[in-house]
Design an enzyme around this catalytic site. Structure first.
Site, mmCIF file in Angstrom:
data_model
loop_
_atom_site.group_PDB
_atom_site.id
_atom_site.type_symbol
_atom_site.label_atom_id
_atom_site.label_comp_id
_atom_site.label_asym_id
_atom_site.label_seq_id
_atom_site.Cartn_x
_atom_site.Cartn_y
_atom_site.Cartn_z
ATOM 1 N N ASP A 212 0.839 -1.068 0.053
ATOM 2 C CA ASP A 212 -0.044 -0.009 -0.108
ATOM 3 C C ASP A 212 0.984 1.160 0.007
ATOM 4 O O ASP A 212 1.765 1.244 0.825
ATOM 5 C CB ASP A 212 -0.926 -0.016 1.185
ATOM 6 C CG ASP A 212 -1.897 0.814 1.323
ATOM 7 O OD1 ASP A 212 -2.834 1.109 0.466
ATOM 8 O OD2 ASP A 212 -1.882 1.877 2.244
ATOM 9 N N GLU A 286 1.639 -0.817 -5.076
ATOM 10 C CA GLU A 286 0.711 0.485 -5.244
ATOM 11 C C GLU A 286 1.401 1.811 -5.408
ATOM 12 O O GLU A 286 1.722 2.012 -4.279
ATOM 13 C CB GLU A 286 -0.402 0.332 -4.272
ATOM 14 C CG GLU A 286 -1.471 1.224 -4.634
ATOM 15 C CD GLU A 286 -2.074 2.167 -3.634
ATOM 16 O OE1 GLU A 286 -3.099 2.860 -3.860
ATOM 17 O OE2 GLU A 286 -1.379 2.515 -2.688
HETATM 18 C C1 NOJ Z 1 -4.510 2.926 -0.884
HETATM 19 C C2 NOJ Z 1 -5.493 1.913 -0.589
HETATM 20 O O1 NOJ Z 1 -5.888 1.234 -1.674
HETATM 21 C C3 NOJ Z 1 -6.730 2.872 -0.245
HETATM 22 O O2 NOJ Z 1 -7.963 2.069 -0.081
HETATM 23 C C4 NOJ Z 1 -6.237 3.376 1.059
HETATM 24 O O3 NOJ Z 1 -7.234 4.212 1.570
HETATM 25 C C5 NOJ Z 1 -5.015 4.288 0.918
HETATM 26 N N1 NOJ Z 1 -3.907 3.625 0.299
HETATM 27 C C6 NOJ Z 1 -4.415 4.589 2.164
HETATM 28 O O4 NOJ Z 1 -4.021 3.265 3.091
#
Ligand code: NOJ
Ligand code: CA
Length: 562
Positions: A212, A286
């Site tokens: 993440d 991500e």
């Molecule tokens: C990316 C995640 O996919 C999202 O759902 C989240 O709100 C943010 N990162 C913060 O962790």
């Protein structure tokens, strides 16, 4: 357990199914999806033909951001199950021939994490506070935040504390919600703790992690103001602006050089599992706000294995733009020998059926939608074609639960039940992401469409009964049948395992490319039908053919001679 003797490592060409756990399947009838629900649906996933599942955070959490605010990375949230259920799920997933990856959230913890609670109880300047970013405020009485950074969810990225004596005190940094304080990755304890967490789950059989906010871990040590245009956007719109590519080089908290050293260490650790029966473990990043071409740096041989291609997801329905996006991405990855990772959908963006049916500019991926502007029929047609395009490209692909059912965004959820922190933080300007997180429809007859025996945590549109797994299973023209068939062919034809793509000349606004020697994918973006080239066999089409013509917004896979 899936074999580790595949020719290429599995993650280079896998199709991975994203499970947003609270909305997938409810096993204990409390209206919230859980581990028991996932276990009961493993046969569905194996039958669908995916290679792996990715489960969004299932750790103990106050759920201020759907579980991306983790209070304990080694415990399962009681509403989702127990650690022993998680262990059984891992084992059963492997028995079904599937891999399983989890979500790791290293940029921040929950404000209820013991580390943050200890930090609050400790003095300014203490080792407990050094795990996060605590700073005095600016202005004569420290009443101004330490810098001008903004939260991705809207508003300032800083919240001020009240110290024990009740007086206002230090501020702490949170690039997301105030309940998600950012960790300080220059602190050796933070690094050691995350390595231990990764090992905790690797030792329990987890095949990899989705990272993440992978681009956010390193901050400029002096925490300087952001002196760029993005800082001028009103609260709540920063992310949209940055998604449009307006982030700058040398950003003080995105995509900084120091991140790479962290990931090199993680890679070393994942590789240290090479001798286990499952083989080495993997990562997928991500990372939204990366300098142009910068993603390759994350994917060097000794860093991460893969990273989502969000440019593909954000690209409008346009042959030239999509081709440029694909080419640019493949050329960039070729520099480091990494596989592509395609994605059209996730729990963070408007569902593709709705996105592709929107008139106008939908590059802002989560605007408050005006349903009148959405042509769902057109969107579904394009989403079907996009699925065949994505699944024909070289590399791995991620599917988000419900994408295989063609679920649209639910854009009329009553505002008083919205749970995404974006809704509040944007001053009720942006509805947020709840509309793509509505629980799945499994049955056309059972209560809650087979998701639960109780009222689901978000209401499902009653018309979703026709989109349920049950309704679509035996319908040859359904989205589910299209995905099942595409995934079956992807496994059958070795051409899909080849890491390359060859463009084939085609009329304007038609995209054509070959995989391996004999598989061709054609997509018609034009408004008129286009003639099919010579072929031996139609493998699969996203819509009905018009004689020897491919209709607009339709894709086809052909078997052809060399
Ligand atoms: C990316 C995640 O996919 C999202 O759902 C989240 O709100 C943010 N990162 C913060 O962790
Ligand atoms: Ca439940």
């Amino acid at each position: 357990m899936p074999s580790k003797t595949d020719v290429a490592p599995w993650w280079r060409h896998a199709v991975i199914y994203q499970i947003y756990i609270r909305s997938f399947a409810d096993g204990n009838g409390d209206g919230l999806g859980d581990i028991a629900g996932i276990r009961s649906r493993l046969p569905y996933l194996a039958d669908l033909g995916v290679d792996a599942i990715w489960i969004t955070p299932w750790y103990r959490s106050p759920m201020a951001d759907g579980g991306y605010d983790v209070a304990d990375f080694r415990e399962i949230a009681p509403e989702f199950g127990t650690l022993s259920e998680a262990e059984r799920l891992i084992e059963e997933t492997h028995k079904h021939g599937l891999r399983i990856i989890l979500d790791i959230v290293p940029n921040h913890t929950s404000d209820q994490h013991r580390w943050f609670l200890n930090a609050l109880a400790a003095e300014p300047g203490s080792p407990q506070r050094a795990r996060y970013w605590f700073r005095p405020g600016r202005g004569p009485a420290g009443e101004e935040p330490p810098n001008n950074w903004l939260s991705v969810f809207g508003g300032p990225a800083w919240t001020r504390l009240h110290e024990d004596n009740g007086r206002p005190g230090e501020w702490y940094l949170h690039l997301f919600a105030p309940q998600q304080p950012d960790l300080n990755w220059t602190n050796p304890e933070v690094r050691a703790e995350f390595e231990a967490i990764l090992r905790f789950w690797f030792d329990r059989g987890i095949d990899g992690f989705r990272i993440d906010v992978a681009h956010g871990l390193a901050k400029h040590p002096l925490l300087p103001d952001i002196n760029v245009r993005s800082a001028q956007f009103p609260p709540g719109l920063v992310e949209a602006a940055e998604m449009r590519g307006e982030a700058v080089a040398q950003h003080p908290h995105w995509d900084r050089e120091d991140i790479h050293e962290i990931f090199r260490q993680w890679r070393w650790m994942a590789d240290s599992y090479a001798a286990t029966p499952q083989g080495a473990r993997m990562f997928v990043a991500e990372a939204w706000r990366i300098r142009t071409g910068g993603l390759a740096q994350y994917l060097r041989m000794d860093e991460l294995h893969s990273a989502f291609n969000f440019d593909f997801l954000k690209c409008p329905w346009d042959a030239d733009k999509l081709r440029t996006t694909i080419d640019t991405h493949l050329a960039m990855l070729a520099q480091v020998g990494a596989p592509a990772t395609w994605v059209l959908s996730s729990h963070d963006v408007t569902r593709p059926v709705t996105r592709y049916g929107l008139s106008g500019d939908w590059t802002q991926l989560r605007v408050g939608l005006d349903a009148g502007l959405v042509d769902i029929e057109l969107g579904s047609r394009r989403a079907r074609a996009a699925a065949l395009l994505m699944l024909a490209l070289p590399g791995a692909a991620y599917l988000y639960q419900g994408e295989e059912l063609g679920l649209p965004e639910v854009d009329d959820l009553p505002t008083d039940i919205l749970q995404d922190p974006i809704w509040e933080r944007s001053g009720h300007q942006i509805r947020g992401r709840d509309g793509c997180r509505v629980p799945l429809p499994w049955s056309d007859t059972l209560p809650a469409l087979g998701f639960s025996t109780r009222k689901p945590w978000l209401p499902q549109p009653p018309q979703w009964s026709t989109l349920s797994v049950e309704s679509q299973t035996h319908n040859l023209g359904s989205m589910l049948t299209l995905y099942r068939e595409a995934l079956r062919l992807r496994r059958t034809y070795s051409a899909f395992l080849d890491g390359h793509l060859r463009w084939v000349e085609a009329p304007s606004r038609v995209m054509a490319f070959k995989r391996g020697k004999d598989v061709m994918c054609l997509v018609n973006f034009a408004t008129d039908p286009t003639p099919l080239p010579a072929y031996d066999k139609v493998l699969l089409a996203s819509g009905r053919l018009d004689g020897h013509m491919l209709p607009p917004d339709t894709a086809i896979w052909l078997q052809c001679k060399e």
